[in-house]
Motif scaffolding. Structure first.
Motif, PDB file in Angstrom:
ATOM      1  N   GLY A  89      -7.209 -16.573  -8.064  1.00 18.97           N
ATOM      2  CA  GLY A  89      -7.873 -16.895  -9.334  1.00 18.97           C
ATOM      3  C   GLY A  89      -8.852 -15.617  -9.558  1.00 18.97           C
ATOM      4  N   ASN A  90      -9.164 -15.097  -8.510  1.00 18.00           N
ATOM      5  CA  ASN A  90     -10.401 -13.947  -8.706  1.00 18.00           C
ATOM      6  C   ASN A  90      -9.836 -12.800  -7.585  1.00 18.00           C
ATOM      7  OD1 ASN A  90     -12.860 -12.883  -9.299  1.00 18.00           O
ATOM      8  ND2 ASN A  90     -13.796 -13.721  -7.443  1.00 18.00           N
ATOM      9  N   ASP A  91      -8.826 -12.249  -7.976  1.00 18.85           N
ATOM     10  CA  ASP A  91      -8.148 -11.351  -7.053  1.00 18.85           C
ATOM     11  C   ASP A  91      -8.947  -9.873  -7.194  1.00 18.85           C
ATOM     12  OD1 ASP A  91      -6.479 -13.251  -6.226  1.00 18.85           O
ATOM     13  OD2 ASP A  91      -5.212 -12.860  -7.694  1.00 18.85           O
ATOM     14  N   GLU A  92      -9.466  -9.120  -6.503  1.00 16.03           N
ATOM     15  CA  GLU A  92      -9.977  -7.755  -6.414  1.00 16.03           C
ATOM     16  C   GLU A  92      -8.949  -6.994  -5.583  1.00 16.03           C
ATOM     17  OE1 GLU A  92     -13.994  -7.644  -4.903  1.00 16.03           O
ATOM     18  OE2 GLU A  92     -14.420  -9.224  -6.515  1.00 16.03           O
ATOM     19  N   ILE A  93      -8.456  -5.895  -6.349  1.00 17.97           N
ATOM     20  CA  ILE A  93      -7.799  -4.759  -6.011  1.00 17.97           C
ATOM     21  C   ILE A  93      -8.342  -3.485  -6.074  1.00 17.97           C
ATOM     22  CG2 ILE A  93      -5.632  -3.573  -6.335  1.00 17.97           C
ATOM     23  CD1 ILE A  93      -4.213  -5.874  -7.583  1.00 17.97           C
ATOM     24  N   ILE A  94      -8.758  -2.886  -4.790  1.00 19.01           N
ATOM     25  CA  ILE A  94      -9.504  -1.429  -4.830  1.00 19.01           C
ATOM     26  C   ILE A  94      -8.331  -0.482  -5.102  1.00 19.01           C
ATOM     27  CG2 ILE A  94     -10.710   0.011  -3.573  1.00 19.01           C
ATOM     28  CD1 ILE A  94     -11.779  -2.584  -1.917  1.00 19.01           C
ATOM     29  N   LEU A  95      -8.755   0.449  -5.877  1.00 22.92           N
ATOM     30  CA  LEU A  95      -7.946   1.601  -6.255  1.00 22.92           C
ATOM     31  C   LEU A  95      -8.304   2.666  -5.333  1.00 22.92           C
ATOM     32  CD1 LEU A  95      -8.407   1.167  -9.905  1.00 22.92           C
ATOM     33  CD2 LEU A  95      -6.298   0.215  -8.733  1.00 22.92           C
ATOM     34  N   SER A  96      -7.233   2.662  -4.084  1.00 21.08           N
ATOM     35  CA  SER A  96      -7.439   3.426  -3.196  1.00 21.08           C
ATOM     36  C   SER A  96      -6.796   4.930  -3.281  1.00 21.08           C
ATOM     37  CB  SER A  96      -7.020   2.773  -1.661  1.00 21.08           C
ATOM     38  OG  SER A  96      -6.072   2.461  -1.838  1.00 21.08           O
ATOM     39  N   THR A  97      -5.823   4.979  -3.897  1.00 21.85           N
ATOM     40  CA  THR A  97      -5.019   6.232  -4.272  1.00 21.85           C
ATOM     41  C   THR A  97      -4.777   6.517  -5.782  1.00 21.85           C
ATOM     42  OG1 THR A  97      -2.983   4.975  -4.008  1.00 21.85           O
ATOM     43  CG2 THR A  97      -3.784   5.976  -2.013  1.00 21.85           C
ATOM     44  N   PRO A  98      -4.764   7.994  -5.913  1.00 25.65           N
ATOM     45  CA  PRO A  98      -4.480   8.198  -7.224  1.00 25.65           C
ATOM     46  C   PRO A  98      -3.008   8.047  -7.648  1.00 25.65           C
ATOM     47  CG  PRO A  98      -4.982  10.139  -5.998  1.00 25.65           C
ATOM     48  CD  PRO A  98      -4.899   9.032  -5.196  1.00 25.65           C
ATOM     49  N   GLY A  99      -2.622   8.045  -8.987  1.00 27.66           N
ATOM     50  CA  GLY A  99      -1.355   7.729  -9.460  1.00 27.66           C
ATOM     51  C   GLY A  99      -1.263   6.636 -10.431  1.00 27.66           C
ATOM     52  N   LYS A 100       0.091   6.300 -10.556  1.00 24.65           N
ATOM     53  CA  LYS A 100       0.469   5.294 -11.637  1.00 24.65           C
ATOM     54  C   LYS A 100       0.396   3.872 -10.770  1.00 24.65           C
ATOM     55  CE  LYS A 100       3.154   8.573 -14.226  1.00 24.65           C
ATOM     56  NZ  LYS A 100       3.498   8.503 -15.509  1.00 24.65           N
ATOM     57  N   LYS A 101      -0.041   2.727 -11.423  1.00 29.72           N
ATOM     58  CA  LYS A 101      -0.010   1.689 -10.790  1.00 29.72           C
ATOM     59  C   LYS A 101       0.422   0.506 -11.962  1.00 29.72           C
ATOM     60  CE  LYS A 101      -2.489   3.440  -7.530  1.00 29.72           C
ATOM     61  NZ  LYS A 101      -1.796   3.892  -6.365  1.00 29.72           N
ATOM     62  N   TRP A 102       1.245  -0.303 -11.304  1.00 29.20           N
ATOM     63  CA  TRP A 102       1.810  -1.545 -11.983  1.00 29.20           C
ATOM     64  C   TRP A 102       1.529  -3.006 -11.674  1.00 29.20           C
ATOM     65  CZ3 TRP A 102       4.374   2.717 -10.374  1.00 29.20           C
ATOM     66  CH2 TRP A 102       4.764   3.951 -11.218  1.00 29.20           C
ATOM     67  N   TYR A 103       1.178  -3.906 -12.347  1.00 23.73           N
ATOM     68  CA  TYR A 103       0.783  -5.211 -11.786  1.00 23.73           C
ATOM     69  C   TYR A 103       1.528  -6.127 -12.830  1.00 23.73           C
ATOM     70  CZ  TYR A 103      -2.757  -2.275  -9.524  1.00 23.73           C
ATOM     71  OH  TYR A 103      -3.404  -1.650  -8.791  1.00 23.73           O
ATOM     72  N   ILE A 104       2.156  -7.221 -12.300  1.00 25.85           N
ATOM     73  CA  ILE A 104       2.797  -8.154 -13.307  1.00 25.85           C
ATOM     74  C   ILE A 104       2.321  -9.594 -12.699  1.00 25.85           C
ATOM     75  CG2 ILE A 104       4.742  -6.596 -13.834  1.00 25.85           C
ATOM     76  CD1 ILE A 104       6.354  -8.512 -11.910  1.00 25.85           C
ATOM     77  N   CYS A 105       2.313 -10.713 -13.558  1.00 23.92           N
ATOM     78  CA  CYS A 105       2.355 -12.107 -13.228  1.00 23.92           C
ATOM     79  C   CYS A 105       3.916 -12.495 -13.035  1.00 23.92           C
ATOM     80  CB  CYS A 105       1.820 -12.901 -14.129  1.00 23.92           C
ATOM     81  SG  CYS A 105       1.876 -14.748 -13.671  1.00 23.92           S
ATOM     82  N   SER A 106       4.234 -12.915 -11.792  1.00 25.92           N
ATOM     83  CA  SER A 106       5.678 -13.304 -11.422  1.00 25.92           C
ATOM     84  C   SER A 106       5.864 -14.691 -11.698  1.00 25.92           C
ATOM     85  CB  SER A 106       6.073 -13.143 -10.063  1.00 25.92           C
ATOM     86  OG  SER A 106       5.129 -14.007  -9.060  1.00 25.92           O
ATOM     87  N   VAL A 107       4.979 -15.643 -12.290  1.00 26.65           N
ATOM     88  CA  VAL A 107       5.334 -16.864 -12.850  1.00 26.65           C
ATOM     89  C   VAL A 107       6.431 -16.688 -13.900  1.00 26.65           C
ATOM     90  CG1 VAL A 107       4.247 -18.850 -14.209  1.00 26.65           C
ATOM     91  CG2 VAL A 107       2.946 -18.036 -12.254  1.00 26.65           C
TER      92      VAL A 107
END
Length: 168
Positions: free
Chosen positions: A88-106
């Motif tokens: 509920g408070n998820d942190e993702i560090i962007l460690s590499t350049p490029g395209k990034k995709w995120y979804i909710c799987s519910v």
């Protein structure tokens, strides 16, 4: 003695300046990670760089966050071996350049609830003047302008600190 002081200043700059330049992006701003929000519109005009952090805020148990590839994004489906983030408070560090995709799987959240985000992460060494932006500039108070201002003030604080160390 002077060379030791210069070495110390360079070491401090090398450690602190990258963290000062990094930006924390609250996904969806005050709306957070939820249903019925247009995350592509939110991302337009924002520049995401290596070292920046994405923060996904939501009610635990109601949603999740999965990093997927382009196909997973289009199909709203993650590979079976991907473990979702669920705090509920998820942190993702962007460690590499490029395209990034995120979804909710519910079920239904990505497909009909539009709970998905696509961004392009730029290398940190890239100059903002030459870096491509994904769309028009966001003029909201919590948008790109706020991120640039905090980076600017952080850089000024670092320069003043270094100047103070040299002078005293």
């Amino acid at each position: 003695m002077a060379s030791c002081r210069i070495f110390m200043i360079i070491a401090i700059v090398a450690v602190f300046v990258p963290s000062i330049l990094a930006t924390e992006h609250m996904v969806g701003d005050k709306t957070g990670w939820t249903l019925g929000f247009n995350y592509q519109t939110w991302a337009q005009g924002k520049a995401f760089y290596v070292g920046d952090t994405l923060v996904f805020k939501y009610t635990p148990g109601a949603h999740n966050v999965l990093s997927v590839n382009g196909t997973g994004f289009e199909e709203c489906k993650a590979a079976d071996d991907i473990v979702p983030l669920t705090t509920g408070n998820d942190e993702i560090i962007l460690s590499t350049p490029g395209k990034k995709w995120y979804i909710c799987s519910v079920p239904g959240h990505c497909e009909s609830g539009n709970q998905k985000l696509f961004i392009t992460v730029l290398p940190r060494l890239s100059s903002p003047a030459t870096a491509p932006f994904p769309g028009p500039t966001d003029t909201s108070p919590s948008g790109a302008a706020g991120n640039i201002a905090s980076t600017y003030y952080g850089l000024i604080a670092a320069i003043v600190g270094i100047f103070g160390m040299i002078m005293f």
